[in-house]
Scaffold this motif. Structure first.
Motif, short mmCIF file in Angstrom:
data_model
loop_
_atom_site.label_atom_id
_atom_site.label_comp_id
_atom_site.label_asym_id
_atom_site.label_seq_id
_atom_site.Cartn_x
_atom_site.Cartn_y
_atom_site.Cartn_z
N ALA A 1 0.82 -1.21 0.00
CA ALA A 1 0.00 0.00 0.00
C ALA A 1 0.86 1.26 0.00
O ALA A 1 0.59 2.22 -0.73
CB ALA A 1 -0.93 0.00 1.22
N ILE B 1 -3.07 7.21 4.12
CA ILE B 1 -3.77 5.92 4.26
C ILE B 1 -4.61 5.91 5.53
O ILE B 1 -5.76 5.43 5.54
CB ILE B 1 -2.75 4.77 4.26
N GLY C 1 -6.33 4.49 1.04
CA GLY C 1 -6.99 4.24 2.32
C GLY C 1 -8.49 4.11 2.16
O GLY C 1 -9.14 3.25 2.80
N GLY D 1 -2.38 8.49 -0.98
CA GLY D 1 -2.57 7.68 0.23
C GLY D 1 -4.02 7.69 0.68
O GLY D 1 -4.56 6.66 1.11
N ALA E 1 1.08 4.08 -2.94
CA ALA E 1 0.81 5.48 -2.61
C ALA E 1 1.97 6.36 -3.07
O ALA E 1 1.75 7.46 -3.62
CB ALA E 1 0.58 5.64 -1.11
#
Length: 557
Positions: A14, A452, A48, A44, A18
């Motif tokens: 992740a 996130i 998220g 991000g 991002a």
């Protein structure tokens, strides 16, 4: 929903996505203005949000560690970069620039306090909005850690990221709008400002001037140069001397006679005083061309000469050469006897080719070393910064001791170490390319985590919550200080407009705004203004975020 990945692998994936999407998004520009590194924050947030909708969770402990480590890496490399010029930035025009920048910082704090007093805005949101409104990510990190220190939960701390994201876009646009507004209202012409800056620069000390002086004062006929007042030890150095048509290296023991000429280097006002002492300014050429002397620029890289003064090195006495200039991080310093050498200094050496080669071996001149990172020094500095940031400082009026924290501690340590240059086996100077790479890596990690964590609530806050009002508060924190100080600095303090634009960009620590200011002119006025205020402003932004949390936490709870 679960994926066939470990928690650590999923979190790393992740963050990498991002960073990738955010850096690409940040490069998109409209009239040379874009989000820059801030694009990582919004990518991000997107990841998220999508993860929350898909029921994908991330390891909170991994995210927390990566956020803090990224912040430490970012602020430490900033401190190393600005350390050598931090204290010199307060000299002369730099003092005026820094006073204006401090006015912007403290006016922004006052506006933030006013918003807190008249609204029921949660404290985490408030400090997030303040940091986003001034586009200062280290301040956001400092605020988050301070909130953690006063006992707020992870969910509450996550609100700072949303507040930051709401205010960030206008934080960038607000600087540009202020530049346009000041220019339009006051009828400023860029061409006139460029001419004024050039005229001012010609009489300033951006670089050390040099002149040739003929000795006509009979009081110095037959006297050693070391007896001439202020020569060698007060910021003025004689780099070449012509006696009976022959060019020689001037030493303290060299006897001067009427008709001799000296090529002297130093601050303009001291050169003028030296002319009055010795005789008269002359246009006689004292060039090394065609003589047995030459000059070269050598880079200081040898460990054994770092921190030693020119007097200790005795280059004139032992090697028969003169150091006429020391260039440190783009700033020329007087090569007086008490001046000490730092890693990466570029010194101008005058002497015979054989003597210069001898001095080259003493100083190093290993240009390849400028591209090396001293990793032991990097980790030593970070560890020192973490320890420094953990020391509680009791300040009257605050409900809890103030700590520099993981943002302020490494920053302060890096400024001090960057100023020192070296300590024992450690050389703290860092190649610009390496510094930039580590700084970007750190801030990408930090912003990706912040985005996130805030992503699962961001759209809902805008569409169904108080997101739009948060944006309005951010506009006030951005615009009011910039407009007030911008007009006061121009109208009453008579700032050059181009320099003022650099100060405005620097007061918000905003590189995109600097790029826009630089594009208005071919002069270096905006860059000089930005660099002059950046170190102090960065320090103040980090400290003010923490002070506000400690000051208002007792009221909010």
């Amino acid at each position: 929903m679960s994926l066939p990945l470990s928690d650590a692998a999923l979190t790393t994936l992740a963050l990498a996505l991002a960073g990738t999407l955010g850096l690409l998004f940040g490069k998109l520009q409209v009239r040379k203005v874009g989000l820059g590194i801030g694009g990582v924050l919004f990518s991000g947030i997107l990841i998220g949000d999508l993860a929350a909708r898909a029921g994908i969770g991330f390891d909170e402990h991994v995210l927390h560690f990566i956020r803090e480590f990224g912040l430490i890496l970012f602020v430490y490399t900033i401190g190393i970069q600005v350390g050598p010029s931090f204290f010199s930035s307060f000299a002369k025009s730099g003092l005026k620039f820094n006073l204006a920048a401090m006015g912007i910082v403290f006016t922004g704090v006052a506006v933030t306090l006013a918003i807190f007093a008249i609204t029921d805005l949660p404290l985490p949101v408030l400090v997030g909005i303040m940091s986003g409104a001034v586009t200062n990510t280290p301040g956001l990190g400092a605020a988050q850690q301070a909130l953690s220190d006063v006992g707020l939960s992870a969910d509450e701390i996550g609100l700072t990221g949303m507040g930051y994201a709401m205010a960030y876009p206008f934080g960038i646009l607000g600087i540009l709008i202020t530049m346009f507004t000041v220019r339009f209202v006051l009828g400023i012409r860029i061409e006139a400002e460029e001419a004024a800056y050039r005229a001012e620069s010609e009489t300033g000390e951006a670089s050390l001037p040099a002149i040739n002086v003929e000795v006509t004062n009979a009081n110095f006929d037959g006297v050693p140069l070391g007896s001439v007042p202020d020569l060698f030890d007060a910021g003025v150095i004689a780099s070449r001397m012509k006696k009976r048509g022959e060019l020689v290296v001037p030493t303290r023991e060299q006897v001067v006679h009427l008709g001799d000429s000296l090529h002297i280097v130093g601050p303009a006002e001291k050169l003028a005083a030296m002319v009055m002492i010795l005789g008269r300014k002359t246009d006689q050429a004292l060039t090394t061309k065609g003589s047995r002397l030459t000059w070269q620029r050598l880079v200081v890289t040898k460990q054994k000469v770092l921190g030693r003064s020119l007097r200790e090195l005795a280059l004139v006495e032992r090697n028969g050469v003169t150091i006429s200039r020391i260039n440190r991080a783009g700033v020329e310093l007087p090569a007086q006897a008490g001046a000490t050498l730092a890693f990466g200094d570029i010194v101008t050496v005058v002497g015979t080719p054989q003597e210069i080669e001898t001095v080259r071996e003493r100083l190093g001149d290993e240009k390849a070393r400028l591209d090396e990172v001293n990793f032991p020094a990097l980790f030593f500095g970070i560890s020192l910064g973490v320890l420094l940031g953990s020391i509680p400082l009791a300040i009257p009026g605050l409900p809890a001791p103030l700590k520099l924290g993981l943002a302020g501690g490494p920053l302060m340590a890096a400024i001090i170490l960057g100023r020192m240059g070296h300590l024992g086996p450690f050389t703290f100077a860092m190649p610009p390319t390496a510094n930039h790479a580590l700084r970007e890596f750190g801030i990408v990690l930090f912003l990706a985590v912040v985005g996130i964590v805030a992503g699962d609530r961001f759209l809902d806050t805008i569409l169904n919550g108080d997101g739009l009002s948060w944006m309005g508060y951010g506009v006030a924190i951005t615009a009011i200080p910039l407009l007030v100080v911008g007009f006061v600095a121009r109208v009453f303090a008579k700032f050059n407009y181009l320099s003022l634009c650099g100060v405005l960009a620097g007061s918000m620590t905003d590189p995109p705004a600097l790029a826009f200011a630089v594009s208005m002119s071919n002069s270096g006025a905006a860059s000089v203004g930005y660099v002059s205020v950046y170190p102090l402003v960065m320090f103040l932004r980090i400290m003010m975020a923490q002070v506000l949390v400690l000051l208002l936490s007792g009221v909010a709870m």
